[in-house]
Design a protein around this motif. Sequence first.
Motif: not given
Length: 343
Positions: A238-263
């Motif tokens: 459960i803690l890992a789910n929350i931790w990764l959910l925070i990571g998703l919010e931080q890393l897949t937002g616009a302009g972040a390193i994981a915003s897209t696959v191809t950059g």
Amino acid sequence: MELNSTEPQLEYNRKWKCYVFICVTSLTNFVSVGETFDIDIPQGYFGKNPRVNYMFGIVTFTASLLILILDLIGFIRNKFDFKSLKDGKVEGWTLFAFFLWWVCGVISLTKAGALGYASLNIYLSSWASLFSCLDALNKWGGEKDILTMHQLTRISITLPSWWILFWASIIILGSAADGMSLATTDYVINSCGVAVGVSAITIFVSAFFILSHYEFFQCGVCTSWLTYGGWCELACSILANIWLLIGLEQLTGAGAIASTVTGSGGFDRESEDYVPGTNIHLSIWTAFIASLSVTIKWKEARAIRFAQTSGGKAGEDEEEGQDEEGHDEEVENGNNDSVESGI
């Protein structure tokens, strides 16, 4: 009148579908890489030795196609049965070499800002080639009764998800460290740092529970609380789910390193809007789904663990009962012998 044929009928290679898939994915990769040389794209995509990218697809395509031809033509198969050479060891080492070859291919073609992000056909066919080689190797191991992925992960229903979480986190860590060298803005560099932090924690947690499944920790607390099906596994997932959910919010937002696959930001690596393509986007989603799967399957894992524990205790009690019955019979026989000798 029917004539009975006395010639032995050699069996076709049971993994022919795997070899066909390796051919298809390798050929797709080879053709897609070749097409990029006809397009005016920055040299940075190709690396220092651009022609090396050709080799990955053509080698496994040629080798797997040759194996299929040797197995398809009857008179060649009767004289040279590839799957039976050295009791199948030649085929096993060949498939292992295929797998290692595509590990190098995936690293080369899908590292941060590499050629795989100039065309998704290259990116997807690289990963598909790796997994098809792994699947063929796994099926060969099953035929030879050697360790397979099923045997490695059948201890509990949550163990496969922990393994997926572990390898996805390893990919995130490597991709983030590689992406830092290409980042041109503080925002992208900071998001790479977040990816490193997120993956480091999930690597530690998943590695711990993988080792606990294989009983590396023999202390009393570990066997009761920290093993699979325990409350600690549920809490950590459960803690890992929350931790990764925070990571998703931080890393897949616009302009972040994981915003897209191809950059993003085009092909100009000197641009302030440039974000290199990496494996982080797909890897962090894979890690999150794997962690969520542990939480969903935990109740079933706990039930199976309870059944195994109850069955083991019942077996021990039955053995103790049999030992006591055997001891009573021995005492009774000894008393009878004493009476008979007295008479």
